[in-house]
Enzyme design. Sequence first.
Site, short mmCIF file in Angstrom:
data_model
loop_
_atom_site.label_atom_id
_atom_site.label_comp_id
_atom_site.label_asym_id
_atom_site.label_seq_id
_atom_site.Cartn_x
_atom_site.Cartn_y
_atom_site.Cartn_z
N LYS A 185 1.18 -1.24 -0.38
CA LYS A 185 0.14 0.15 0.05
C LYS A 185 0.56 1.11 -0.08
O LYS A 185 1.26 1.63 1.02
CB LYS A 185 -0.76 0.20 0.78
CG LYS A 185 -2.08 1.66 1.37
CD LYS A 185 -2.53 1.55 2.34
CE LYS A 185 -1.84 2.80 3.21
NZ LYS A 185 -1.86 3.69 2.68
N GLU A 259 10.21 1.49 10.52
CA GLU A 259 10.84 2.26 10.12
C GLU A 259 10.75 4.13 10.31
O GLU A 259 9.37 4.37 9.22
CB GLU A 259 11.28 2.35 7.69
CG GLU A 259 12.42 1.45 8.11
CD GLU A 259 13.98 2.00 8.59
OE1 GLU A 259 14.06 2.45 8.85
OE2 GLU A 259 14.00 0.21 8.35
N CYS A 293 14.37 10.93 6.23
CA CYS A 293 13.54 10.73 7.52
C CYS A 293 15.15 10.67 8.61
O CYS A 293 15.19 10.96 9.91
CB CYS A 293 12.91 9.57 7.47
SG CYS A 293 14.12 8.26 6.38
N GLU A 391 10.43 16.05 14.74
CA GLU A 391 10.60 15.82 12.89
C GLU A 391 9.22 16.95 12.64
O GLU A 391 8.67 16.78 12.24
CB GLU A 391 10.11 14.21 12.39
CG GLU A 391 10.79 14.46 11.37
CD GLU A 391 10.34 12.96 10.72
OE1 GLU A 391 9.26 12.42 10.98
OE2 GLU A 391 11.19 12.35 10.09
#
Length: 489
Positions: A185, A259, A293, A391
């Site tokens: 997906k 992750e 990331c 983040e």
Amino acid sequence: MIDKTQLYIDGTWTDGVEGRRMPVINPATEEEAATAAVGTAADCDRAIAAARRAFDSGPWPTMNRIERSELLGRFADELRARLDSLAAAITLETGAPSATVRPVHLLAPLAHLDYYVEQARAPEVTTLPLQVNPRPDGTSWLGGSAQVREPVGVVSAITAYNFPFHLNVAKLGPALACGNTVVLKPSPNTPLTAALMAEAAEAAGFPPGVVNVVNGGADVGALMCTDPRVDLVSFTGSEAVGAAVAAQAAPTIKRVLLELGGKSAMIVRSDADLGAAITMGLGSVMTQSGQGCALTTRHLVHADIYDDYVSGLADRVRAIRLGDPADPSTSMGPLISAAQREKVEGFVDDARAAGSTLVTGGGRPDFARGFFVEPTVFADVDNSTRLAQEEVFGPVAAVMSFRDDDEAIAIANDSNYGLGGAIFSADAGRAFEMARRIRTGQVHINGGSGASPGWDPFGGYKRSGLGRELGEAGIADYSEIKTIKYHAG
Ligand code: NAD
């Protein structure tokens, strides 16, 4: 450019049970560039059933490893045959500057796929030593054992939007190399890249059900985590959704690979090559508009060279060519969406309110359209503030200073995340010792090796995730290990 924007289930293309479509927005123009089919619960159910069948009764998991490797190699060939279409789709969907798409978004992950093609050929049986084992009655027993690597089963692969080809390869490669079947997906932002990858899988000739692609949002993703027919969930995305994925998968005890995000630190010692450090610092702002990331978004600079670093970085950031990602001279494109731009602007407001010094950027460029923000540098950032702890996923650098190595490491480790990191120093030995003390999955010394080869494992400590992609550790994460013990006399 893209012929098929349907779902790919059990070796066939389908509009989905309800025939729903979703818009694909070009973030540089804010316009609908295409539409793509969206899956529902029924489509997800069909895809998982197909993957289960292909695993339980298909030839794929038990296929001779040389044949499996050849099929995976054909997949790589078919992807390479679609490089132009893939490049165009990635720029259109993500706003990635076309100049960076081939090397960064496509060729590097294809090299990773080549590594998995090789790994698929590796013998799956390791013989362990024969032993003579004494028994209580005085006799002895000769026996040995073998360790067999087997696929885990049906893999749900759920990915983020920022590097869509790379993230999908990072899951399909190891999962297929080990003989698993996959339901992928992609992010709702990036269905076109995934459709091209499904087209390549079809052309490669995988047996039906081995590779399935279902578009959708959280509803489809949740079903892919809860369904008891799924054995492993491999997720790349945010910390919050990663936690939800783990919770959704827990009742059926699935293996979960995560992750997740990062807030990585780059330590610039006083003896560093300042120009090289500034170039990496620039990369953390500019690369995919800061939507990466493992980008080193916390810049920790020794007090003796701090002012030079800040002014040098600001000069390079002001020179970034922001604009149309399809233009080859553009070095930075837009963010993915209006919502992401608002989120980034919220960080800028908070950083100002927290007393950080805005050195450059902080606003929107004077463009008529597109989800653009100016590349931004904040100095004098306190590591306890939101800008340093959360983040941003946008082009915002947080620069702070330190006085000695211990303080630098303490600041670097003062984070819930543990994904990437960097050290610049003329003393490579000292830098290596410092790298050992940083609690993250990767540390680059003086720019690292300059490449990301398939054998370098990648993954996070702490809230940056669970498990590893790439390298032997990546293969192990998609494998079950069985010990077969036999009596030899
Ligand atoms: P996101 O977490 O919003 O979405 C990721 C995927 O999860 C999407 O496909 C989404 O549709 C799906 N999803 C949403 N809710 C779900 C649910 N309840 N169950 C299952 N799936 C669900 O992330 P994003 O905004 O697409 O990507 C940005 C994030 O990804 C950042 O945090 C970034 O650090 C992270 N990321 C990590 C890595 C890595 O390798 N560590 C790489 C790229 C991106």
